[in-house]
Design a protein around this motif. Structure first.
Motif: not given
Length: 417
Positions: A185-206
């Protein structure tokens, strides 16, 4: 599921690993035909890694948006084009371009499978199926040694790459036709939102705690196993080409065994609440021991085989970090979590493989035409120092985070006063 999901992805990863290590066998042919220096050989082979690395962040978005079936089958068409170009190229720049296209093309072979398994496999069995998938790569490493040497003698290294181009095309079609469409199923989020979600990874201290050591360990593993193991066996151990090919085969068998055992052991230890990251960390740490032993001038085939096989077996520990890390994030971020880590791994692997060649070249070529033993020793010392820094960072990082938070609280108290 095994026939329609696991096997197609596993065959793709088999090809990816074969292409990663093939230059270790054909290196003498490339050097002789194109008059390459050690640095040239390192740059040529490591072009695979930098191309691989450059795709990782956009690849994570593509996988989470369009699904692993479409993405990997499309990328493997680039692999076929790169292998054909490599087989045809007469100049160094075209060889580098062909090698880079191969790296671009196979860059999805592990990440696409990991993404698919997150969707299809129960969370508690991910380490096992990921280990089996990686073991298919170990079989590719085996195929990239003595079998490639045999084919190279039969049809030349250029003919080998024509065969690899045809294999890439066939596997691309296989993945596209066989993998089920369910859940695409195609992602419902925009590409911009998907790219921004990388921030959740890069903000992780672990993420930042485990990444440096993983990156340094994997860079050393790729640099030595995928290229410099073959020349080392020739120049340091003094083996002829036929013995070198069998030595590389034993290393590849150890890699295969490490992947398989790692998956099985991790699946078993999860019942005792032991994380794949813990197992992977200690595997990477122990892998520094055989690397240190390579600083010795060992010429016994038995001892050389034991040391290099220990390196191949333990070096697979870094791959256990991927399933362990993805469990710290929501499943819809699985593609982006793994590709974020992989992007760092392959950038440093590119630098490491090239840098080892540059260090080796600081010593004059020997009368036999091989490289100096001291050059290999210096290159391995460089890799070991980088890994020790990664270990130190892993243990010191929690203390630095604690001090950082204490400092912030102190600043807030001063502002409040």
């Amino acid at each position: 599921m095994i026939a329609r999901i696991f096997l197609p992805f596993a065959i793709g990863y088999f090809l990816s690993f074969l292409l990663r290590v093939v230059n270790a066998v054909i290196a003498p042919d490339l050097v002789a035909e194109l008059n390459l220096s050690a640095a040239d050989l390192g740059l040529l082979t490591s072009a695979f890694f930098i191309a691989f690395a450059l795709t990782q962040l956009p690849l994570g978005v593509l996988l989470d948006r369009y699904g692993p079936r479409k993405v990997e089958s499309a990328f493997l068409l680039l692999t076929a084009a790169g292998a054909l170009l490599f087989s045809w190229a007469e100049t160094f720049p075209l060889l580098v371009l062909g090698r880079a296209l191969i790296g671009f093309g196979v860059s999805a072979c592990m990440m696409a499978a990991f993404k698919a398994y997150v969707s299809w496999v129960p969370k508690e069995r991910l380490a096992l199926i990921n280990g089996c998938h990686l073991a298919a790569g170990g079989l590719g490493a085996i195929a990239g040694t003595a079998p490639v040497e045999f084919l190279s003698e039969l049809m030349g290294w250029r003919g080998v790459f024509v065969v690899l181009a045809v294999m890439s095309l066939v596997i691309s079609v296989l993945i596209y036709l066989v993998i089920p469409r369910r859940g695409e199923v195609p992602a419902s989020e925009s590409i911009t939102k998907q790219i921004k979600d990388y921030g959740l990874v890069f903000k992780s201290s672990f993420f930042w705690r485990i990444t440096p050591f993983t990156v340094m360990s994997q860079a050393a593993f790729f640099s030595l196993q995928a290229l410099w193991s073959g020349p080392w066996l020739r120049d340091v151990a003094g083996f002829d080409r036929g013995v070198v090919a069998w030595g590389l085969t034993l290393i590849a068998v150890a890699v295969f065994t490490g992947f398989l055992v790692g998956g099985i052991v991790t699946d078993w230890l999860r019942r005792h609440k032991i994380s794949p990251i813990t197992i992977g960390f200690y595997g990477m740490f122990l892998c520094m021991i055989p690397q240190a032993l390579l600083l010795l001038e060992i010429d016994s085939f038995l001892m050389v085989s034991i040391v290099w096989m220990a390196f191949g077996f333990l070096g697979t520990g870094g791959y256990l970090i991927y399933p362990g890390l993805s469990q710290f994030f929501p499943s819809h971020l699985a593609g982006r979590v793994n590709t974020a880590l992989n992007s760092f791994v392959f950038v440093v692997a590119f630098v490491g493989q090239w840098a080892v060649g540059a260090v080796i070249e600081l010593w004059p070529v020997q009368a036999s035409g091989g490289y100096a033993v001291e050059g290999y020793q210096a290159g391995i010392v460089m890799l070991l120092v980088a890994q020790f820094l990664g270990v130190g960072w892993y243990y010191l990082f929690p203390l630095m985070v604690k001090k950082y938070h204490q400092l912030n609280r102190a600043v807030e108290r001063i502002k409040g006063a």
